[in-house]
Design an enzyme around this catalytic site. Sequence first.
Site, PDB file in Angstrom:
ATOM      1  N   GLY C 236       0.832  -1.198   0.000  1.00 27.69           N
ATOM      2  CA  GLY C 236       0.000   0.000   0.000  1.00 27.69           C
ATOM      3  C   GLY C 236       0.870   1.253   0.000  1.00 27.69           C
ATOM      4  O   GLY C 236       0.666   2.168  -0.764  1.00 27.69           O
ATOM      5  N   PHE C 237       1.850   1.264   0.908  1.00 30.03           N
ATOM      6  CA  PHE C 237       2.797   2.379   1.008  1.00 30.03           C
ATOM      7  C   PHE C 237       2.063   3.700   1.192  1.00 30.03           C
ATOM      8  O   PHE C 237       2.474   4.742   0.672  1.00 30.03           O
ATOM      9  CB  PHE C 237       3.727   2.398  -0.213  1.00 30.03           C
ATOM     10  CG  PHE C 237       4.280   1.034  -0.517  1.00 30.03           C
ATOM     11  CD1 PHE C 237       5.182   0.438   0.349  1.00 30.03           C
ATOM     12  CD2 PHE C 237       3.855   0.328  -1.621  1.00 30.03           C
ATOM     13  CE1 PHE C 237       5.654  -0.837   0.105  1.00 30.03           C
ATOM     14  CE2 PHE C 237       4.326  -0.950  -1.873  1.00 30.03           C
ATOM     15  CZ  PHE C 237       5.233  -1.530  -1.008  1.00 30.03           C
ATOM     16  N   GLY C 464       2.359  -6.625   4.495  1.00 30.05           N
ATOM     17  CA  GLY C 464       3.691  -7.081   4.127  1.00 30.05           C
ATOM     18  C   GLY C 464       4.712  -6.808   5.213  1.00 30.05           C
ATOM     19  O   GLY C 464       5.885  -7.139   5.089  1.00 30.05           O
ATOM     20  N   GLY C 506       1.606   0.908  13.226  1.00 29.35           N
ATOM     21  CA  GLY C 506       0.785  -0.281  13.398  1.00 29.35           C
ATOM     22  C   GLY C 506       1.259  -1.179  14.517  1.00 29.35           C
ATOM     23  O   GLY C 506       0.504  -1.502  15.447  1.00 29.35           O
ATOM     24  N   ASN C 580      11.334  -8.206  15.401  1.00 27.93           N
ATOM     25  CA  ASN C 580      11.616  -9.410  14.617  1.00 27.93           C
ATOM     26  C   ASN C 580      12.745  -9.057  13.660  1.00 27.93           C
ATOM     27  O   ASN C 580      12.567  -8.261  12.731  1.00 27.93           O
ATOM     28  CB  ASN C 580      10.359  -9.859  13.849  1.00 27.93           C
ATOM     29  CG  ASN C 580      10.606 -11.122  13.024  1.00 27.93           C
ATOM     30  OD1 ASN C 580      11.640 -11.277  12.376  1.00 27.93           O
ATOM     31  ND2 ASN C 580       9.653 -12.037  13.051  1.00 27.93           N
ATOM     32  N   GLN C 587      11.967  -4.688   6.011  1.00 22.99           N
ATOM     33  CA  GLN C 587      11.335  -3.365   5.907  1.00 22.99           C
ATOM     34  C   GLN C 587      12.364  -2.265   5.710  1.00 22.99           C
ATOM     35  O   GLN C 587      12.153  -1.340   4.931  1.00 22.99           O
ATOM     36  CB  GLN C 587      10.498  -3.076   7.158  1.00 22.99           C
ATOM     37  CG  GLN C 587       9.190  -3.825   7.191  1.00 22.99           C
ATOM     38  CD  GLN C 587       8.131  -3.054   7.980  1.00 22.99           C
ATOM     39  OE1 GLN C 587       7.652  -2.022   7.529  1.00 22.99           O
ATOM     40  NE2 GLN C 587       7.792  -3.546   9.135  1.00 22.99           N
ATOM     41  N   GLU C 654       8.898   3.287   7.567  1.00 22.61           N
ATOM     42  CA  GLU C 654       9.132   4.436   6.709  1.00 22.61           C
ATOM     43  C   GLU C 654      10.527   5.024   6.793  1.00 22.61           C
ATOM     44  O   GLU C 654      10.990   5.682   5.857  1.00 22.61           O
ATOM     45  CB  GLU C 654       8.066   5.508   7.009  1.00 22.61           C
ATOM     46  CG  GLU C 654       6.738   5.067   6.431  1.00 22.61           C
ATOM     47  CD  GLU C 654       5.523   5.721   7.055  1.00 22.61           C
ATOM     48  OE1 GLU C 654       5.000   6.633   6.437  1.00 22.61           O
ATOM     49  OE2 GLU C 654       5.098   5.292   8.132  1.00 22.61           O
TER      50      GLU C 654
END
Lengths: 335, 199, 690
Positions: C236-237, C464, C506, C580, C587, C654
């Site tokens: 989605g970004f 993701g 999130g 994790n 990411q 981000e």
Amino acid sequence: MRPFTFERAASPEQAVSAFAAQPRARYLAGGTNLVDLMKLGVETPEHLIDVSRLPLNEVATTQEGGLRIGANVRNSDLAAHPAVCRTYPALSQALLAGASGQLRNLATTGGNLLQRTRCPYFQDTSAPCNKREPGTGCSAREGANRDMAVLGYSEHCVATHPSDMAVAMAAYDAEVEVLGPEGARTVPAAEFHRLPGDTPEQDTVLRPGELISHVTLGPPPEGARAAYRKARDRASYAFALASAAAVLAVDEGGTVRHAALAFGGLAHRPWRARRAEEALIGARADAQSVGRAVDAELAAARPLSENAFKVPLARSLAVTLFTRLAENPTSPAGT
Amino acid sequence: MIPQRTATSSTLTLHVNDTAHAVTVDHRATLLDVLREHLDLTGSKKGCDHGQCGACTVLLEGRRANSCLLLAVAHDGAHVTTVEGLGDEERPHPLQQAFHERDAFQCGYCTPGQIVSGVGMLCEAAEGHPSHATPAEALGHSTGAPARLNRDEIRERMSGNICRCGAYPHIVEALEDVAEDGSQAQRAQRAPRGSEVPA
Amino acid sequence: MAVTETTEGVLGAPALRREGRAKVTGTARYATEHTPPACAYGWPVAATVAHGRVTGIEDGEALAIPGALAVLTHENAPRLVEPDDPTLFLLQNDRVPHRGWYVALAVAETLEAAREMARTVRVGYDEEPHDVLVAADHPDLYHPEWANGGYPGDQHSGDFESAYAAAPHQLDATYGITPLHNHPMEPHASTALWEAGHLIAYDSSQGASTVCQVLAAMFDIEEKQVTVVAEHVGGGFGSKGTPRPPVVLAAMGAQHTGRPVKLALPRREMPAVVGHRAPTVQRLRLGARDDGTLTALQHDVATHTSTIKEFVEQAAVPSRVMYGADGIRTGHRVVRLDVPTPSWMRAPGEAPGMYALECAMDELSFSLGLDPVELRLRNIPETEPESGKPFSSHHLADCLREGARRFGWERRDPRPAARREGDLLLGTGVAASTYPVIVAPSTASVQSMGDGTYHVRVNATDIGTGARTVLAQVAAQELGVALDAVRIDVGSSDLPQAPLAGGSSGTASWGWAVHKACRELRESDGSIVTVDTTSDVEAQEDYARHAFGAIFAEVSADTVTGEVRVRRMLGVFAAGRILNARTARSQFIGGMTMGLGMALTEHSSLDARLGGFVQKDLASYHVPANADVPDIDAHWIEEHDPHLNPVGGKGIGEIGIVGSPAAIANAVHHATGRRLRDLPLTPDRVGVLG
């Protein structure tokens, strides 16, 4: 996408006669560009003639020592063919610089020549485009024209031909064999694509219903070496901003006996740089004389508002290719 | 069957993952849409529908291809392998396993295409196909012997599969894991076709 | 119940993705991979003018197509309650605010018929003049009160003008960034059906709870009458952060036809309707003393928004956080144009803003003859410059030093255009990175199943990030059980409500709720606990909370072609506790890769005459391909920040993109000696260097 009828051609001749019976037909080979354009609504055939299973998938050695390539030979197979890799390295390199592995597995030799421009206005059915709809105007000339032509364009169309393969074919003096309602004929690859002029809707000199059956490569000039180089926005899977294919043969004293140069990304067709070639014959292939020769060719360039960079880029590609080819006489490809 | 000249749809047979399916398709339907909408094989993804991303990659007669650009009607009788045909959750293909362990994906949407493309790519390399990353010297002395895959070669050969999550370094690692045992990948891809049953 | 030895370290461990097997074998189903019985297909019709009104729609030809079910237009579509987001108020009036705006929806029995219907719908327009090009001197620029994220549009501290005028070293430079597109690999898509007044939507979304609330309001039904499922989402970004047109169109189409409707956006229509990163023109003025310490900092941003919604890319905001100065002035100007509505794209504000700020810092270091790492170290503030608040933790210096050590920065020759390898000029660059810590209230439940296993339920979305996996780790750690004793359900609005996967918030937001639920379950006698963290989030102490990082890049510039490629990239981050190691690394490098695209390959433009985006597909908008991406490496500092949340993470989605474009652009200067301030650095801009 408009509904269409479909048939599988039994032979090249049958394909041609089937086309003649269906004025709004298209030949389907790999489909990588035709299906793309049908989804966009740019191509709206009412009948498809599947030629992909015709037995035109051989690469054969000709009596003259060249190669005769069936129109259905896939781009990946042609690029990997040992005779092409060894004897026509610029063709192999051009093919491998195009598209992606999976697209090259589908795209055919004939279809690659017939792919349409990737001009964004041509692809957008809501934008004026003389190539798609003659008389509506050219959106690109004063629009986003960074990727457009600098040579040979007209007020009606500034699109470029997107093929890498065709650029190498032009430099190797390939010949395109076509079969049509009036029989077979042969067209030099360098003259197969047109300049837009007043009829930009016509990409090539193919007549209605003609089908490409083969592309023939003559034996390269004695001692010739060749290479293809492409500049693009990302490292792979992108069309050329500019590209060049060069074939060079020099005598023992370093004098140019044969020079062929074709540019991609600069014009409505692969741009065979005849003027530069003439200037190079009999000269030495050093940076200075190649630069002079290419400048003579590019003096005709008329950059648009966003693409003046293509002129020095093309010059740099050509000078680098020729001087490297001249410097590395033992390498089949100069890069 | 031979399609009729007036029809805009045809009945044909597709051999997908060793199973024969008799399907009646609109001529406009792509192989991708037939897989996803008719056969409920949704592993092959639609990312761009124009051959610009590779998410739809399948093996067509053993070679990787963008299924979004293949009109199903032109492929009557074809043998197609999708990601579902490479392995399943209980018995994944070595490359599927390597993608999982290397975390070679995030959102997972390009992943089936990457994996099928990777299997096809390893086969092409084994068949001696060169790439844009192959040095001109090596190209000029091409013998058709298997290509050696360093990281630059893998990156170039996998560039027809776009990953917006940016998993490329891990994708390359996963392919390295399997390329080191190339025979395994090829064996899996070249598996004999099983019995054909009507859909 | 205490944490047992066997489970110590569950949190932070490189656990494999829980849905990984399903994703690699193709069994994970995304939004349009559910086909309810009698499912129909929708295909939208986009406006072909940039500004005006629809005067008539001819759908006779479309409706005559075999398989045609309906053409929805503003004249016959279901009436909607006007939502807060005007981009969702579709087919309700004749207004066309930009090219690509949806003016009709075709619904048919098959995908092929729906596409052909959309092609044959004829729309008449009354065209009005349009303007789509922003410039720093556009006469209609105004100062917005607020920029995205709830930041004041303009802010200042101290006296910038005096400080700048008095500074012995001054830099005044302007940087440009084109529009950018999120282009997640899964197009925005929905499958919607109505069952006895209940709306079910499988939606490609970053937050099903929000979609549920918005749909309920728009269709004037109770939230409990709406179920939104977002089990697997193909990226989605930012562009799926709130509902987008497909879910509204699919729900309307389903209501109108009485059939389930499946609709995926054609890739080339996405740029116009899912949001984009707005273009920015950013002027930086820096004043510094001889030792490099900043005395004056001005960051002025000019950008665009649409005529229907004000969205202001908050690119000047990072200049309120990064470096101290006697006078700081930051501000935004925006102009309402006839353009598609911009929205969130990975690190809105920080990504473009830090490009300009960190390039300006590089330019300053060069003119001062000071190492760019050292310049940054000398300007790290004690407290947050604009607010004066203490930082909850601040380890930028550690990131810079650790990155410099790992990258081999001390061996760098600072002279530009001094390293050649064949045709290639080589250079290295550095930039700092930052992203704010955001956390939102969430609910979650956990149930003891009585057999030693636990069931966690929370409407988190895994776009993701590995949310399922990390939240299970949070629960296992807190419950003191093995990871496989925890079952977790995410991705449905029928689960306990939770905020979206966005703003790198999130995991912190959901993890806080999961942590709290597990803790309360441990301390309770019951078998099930549902919690809400609203009061916990509101009770947070008043700290400035930011993650920081340092990005290092090495590039080559081809003198023959002007092609720039990245050779290696290294990021070192301080982002709180890393939950994790495996998915976090993914990411970080994923963000850095998107930063690489922003720097070198991704370019979009608006056509002045036609009014829409020109680079609409993935062949012309160049997302980095595998061959563009070298061995990117990401590391992190062990950061223990007691002022965050019980889980201890700052958010990592981000920060990887922030700083990467500047590090690369600075490396291009180091390689070539050319200071190119407009991205992307494609061959047409870099030019032949031979």
